[in-house]
Design a protein around this motif. Structure first.
Motif, PDB file in Angstrom:
ATOM      1  N   UNK A 127       1.056  -1.262   0.035  1.00  0.00           N
ATOM      2  CA  UNK A 127       0.039  -0.031   0.087  1.00  0.00           C
ATOM      3  C   UNK A 127       1.077   1.326  -0.095  1.00  0.00           C
ATOM      4  N   UNK A 128       2.145   1.167   0.817  1.00  0.00           N
ATOM      5  CA  UNK A 128       2.751   2.177   0.786  1.00  0.00           C
ATOM      6  C   UNK A 128       3.262   2.661  -0.478  1.00  0.00           C
ATOM      7  N   UNK A 129       3.859   1.609  -1.344  1.00  0.00           N
ATOM      8  CA  UNK A 129       4.481   1.786  -2.409  1.00  0.00           C
ATOM      9  C   UNK A 129       3.359   2.523  -3.513  1.00  0.00           C
ATOM     10  N   UNK A 130       2.453   2.039  -3.583  1.00  0.00           N
ATOM     11  CA  UNK A 130       1.234   2.427  -4.313  1.00  0.00           C
ATOM     12  C   UNK A 130       1.024   4.127  -3.940  1.00  0.00           C
ATOM     13  N   UNK A 131       0.938   4.175  -2.642  1.00  0.00           N
ATOM     14  CA  UNK A 131       0.473   5.630  -2.247  1.00  0.00           C
ATOM     15  C   UNK A 131       1.931   6.550  -2.692  1.00  0.00           C
ATOM     16  N   UNK A 182       5.328   4.353   5.523  1.00  0.00           N
ATOM     17  CA  UNK A 182       6.299   3.841   4.603  1.00  0.00           C
ATOM     18  C   UNK A 182       6.122   4.440   3.315  1.00  0.00           C
ATOM     19  N   UNK A 183       4.784   5.065   2.803  1.00  0.00           N
ATOM     20  CA  UNK A 183       4.745   5.594   1.574  1.00  0.00           C
ATOM     21  C   UNK A 183       5.741   7.186   1.582  1.00  0.00           C
ATOM     22  N   UNK A 197      -2.396  -0.949   7.292  1.00  0.00           N
ATOM     23  CA  UNK A 197      -3.125   0.303   6.687  1.00  0.00           C
ATOM     24  C   UNK A 197      -2.341   1.566   7.483  1.00  0.00           C
ATOM     25  N   UNK A 198      -2.213   1.515   8.682  1.00  0.00           N
ATOM     26  CA  UNK A 198      -1.659   2.582   9.420  1.00  0.00           C
ATOM     27  C   UNK A 198      -0.176   2.767   9.091  1.00  0.00           C
TER      28      UNK A 198
END
Lengths: 218, 223
Positions: free
Chosen positions: B40-44, B107-108, B101-102
């Motif tokens: 999710x972080x990479x996508x963000x 990470x993003x 998710x938190x």
């Protein structure tokens, strides 16, 4: 719509009450953490070896164990040994000690980023070691350490949610109590999350500001 | 002191099997949460660099909210708060989704900083020697960015490992919950919470040492 607003109103009151405690816990543990962190970082520069080892052990232990475990040891563990600590004090001591370990590292990094020549120059113009730290080293350290300290403050604010587990009357504690009396589970936890966001958002903007200013200096 | 420590061998046979099983849950919880947060972080991070305004706004908003709301509030919302809507999540699933998710918000930012740290001349040079945008990202940008973000990613892993302890509050059967249960049953809270702390330390410390080594090497290589 009116029913909805009514709901927000009745649920929001107790949560706001919790927010006051959340801010209290955050501010007091923050102060404790800054004092411990600064003191230990300075001690690491000049204290005898055994002290430095003790400080290193403290930092490693507190940075590599969950804050929940630390708070449980202080609250439940000490009570078993006969030392009763009130939940609010246990929360502040636990979060303060935890933050002290984080900030010791932050201040150490900040102090070691100041070139040695600064201190030597201060001493050579006749300053005592203490005045050179107070007037030459520390002012420059603040500049470097402000962004990580700000980030730590945000993390701390969020970590206070954990102390609801030892019944410290903060936001999550009130939220859980409200759930058992009103059953409005979804609303309550969304409201609680929004409340935390409202508290941390200004802090986050402040940190952004510090970071931009720091980048401009470099 | 001896008296205090003698409690451990006396109870070890009954404690250890439960504690050991709970430690596995902690490890799995950490791994699942980290994997979810990384994806999710990479996508963000990529979304934040997007040319479409709506995607950019969504990603920025997500990161802000994820960084401003405690993981515990997210866990409660997922585990208890969704029940009235008919969505009942398992405590383990709610735990790793909530933590993941938190952490994705952090990470993003790590990924974004890593990508931005690579000078844009690198990409231009790669393109000018005939690489496609994809190959230039894969062979030029990514290897350099990964080096930069390795240490902060490991730091995030350590934070996640420690944060899995709060899943005990939504009754995920991990180390902290087991320690708490055993403490309540045996009336030995000090022993069990200290044991839990030691076990967390043993899991986390090697990661800390590794992170520090990488940081030192990075500093040396970048001067």
């Amino acid at each position: 719509m009116e029913a909805f607003l009514q709901k927000i109103y009745t649920l929001g009151g107790p949560l706001l009450l919790g927010a006051v405690t959340t801010v209290e816990i955050t501010v007091l543990s923050f102060i404790a953490a800054v004092v411990i962190g600064l003191l230990f970082a300075l001690l690491k520069l000049g204290a005898p070896r055994p002290f430095v080892w003790l400080i290193n052990i403290y930092v490693e232990v507190f940075r590599n164990t969950p804050v929940l475990a630390q708070v449980f040891i202080i609250y439940f563990g000490l009570a078993y040994s006969g030392i009763k600590v009130a939940s609010l004090s246990a929360a502040i001591i636990g979060l303060g000690l935890n933050g002290g370990a984080v900030l010791t590292e932050v201040f150490r990094a900040g102090l070691s980023a100041i070139h040695r020549g600064q201190r030597e120059a201060a001493l050579s113009v006749g300053m005592t070691p203490w005045t050179s730290i107070r007037f030459i080293i520390l002012p420059q350290t603040w500049r470097i350490t402000l962004p990580p300290i700000g980030n730590y403050a945000i993390a701390l604010l969020k970590d206070t949610a954990v102390v609801s587990a030892i019944a410290a009357p903060e936001i999550m504690f009130y939220a859980r109590n409200l759930v058992t009396s009103t059953f409005e589970t979804t609303y309550i936890y969304i409201l609680a999350a929004l409340l935390y966001f409202a508290l941390s958002f200004p802090l986050a903007r402040l940190v952004d500001h510090f970071e931009k200013r720091q980048r401009a200096w470099q | 002191m001896i008296e205090f420590l003698s409690v451990y061998p006396e109870n070890w046979a009954s404690w250890w099997p439960q504690i050991q099983a709970a430690m596995w849950v902690t490890v799995k919880l950490t791994a699942c949460a980290f994997a979810l947060a990384a994806v999710v972080g990479m996508l963000l991070a990529v979304g934040k660099l997007s040319k479409t305004r709506a995607i950019r706004a969504f990603c920025t908003g997500y990161i802000e909210v994820a960084r401003g709301v405690p993981a515990l509030a997210v866990l409660f919302l997922l585990y208890y708060g969704l029940v009235p809507t008919g969505l009942v999540l398992d405590a383990f699933v709610a735990g790793f989704i909530g933590l993941g998710l938190s952490a994705a918000g952090y990470i993003a930012e790590v990924f974004r900083a890593g990508i931005e740290a690579i000078h844009k001349g690198q990409r231009e040079a790669a393109l000018s020697v005939g690489m496609t945008p994809m190959t230039s990202f894969r062979y030029i940008i990514l290897p350099q960015a990964l080096r930069i973000i390795l240490a902060p990613l490991l730091n995030m892993l350590i934070i996640l490992l420690k944060d899995t302890s709060i899943c005990s509050l939504i009754s995920t059967p991990e180390l902290m919950l087991r320690a708490k249960d055993l403490a309540m049953m045996s009336f030995l809270p000090m022993h069990l919470f200290l044991l839990a702390a030691v076990l967390y330390f043993l899991m986390s410390w090697p990661l800390s040492i590794m992170t520090r080594r990488i940081e030192i090497r990075m500093r040396r290589s970048t001067g």
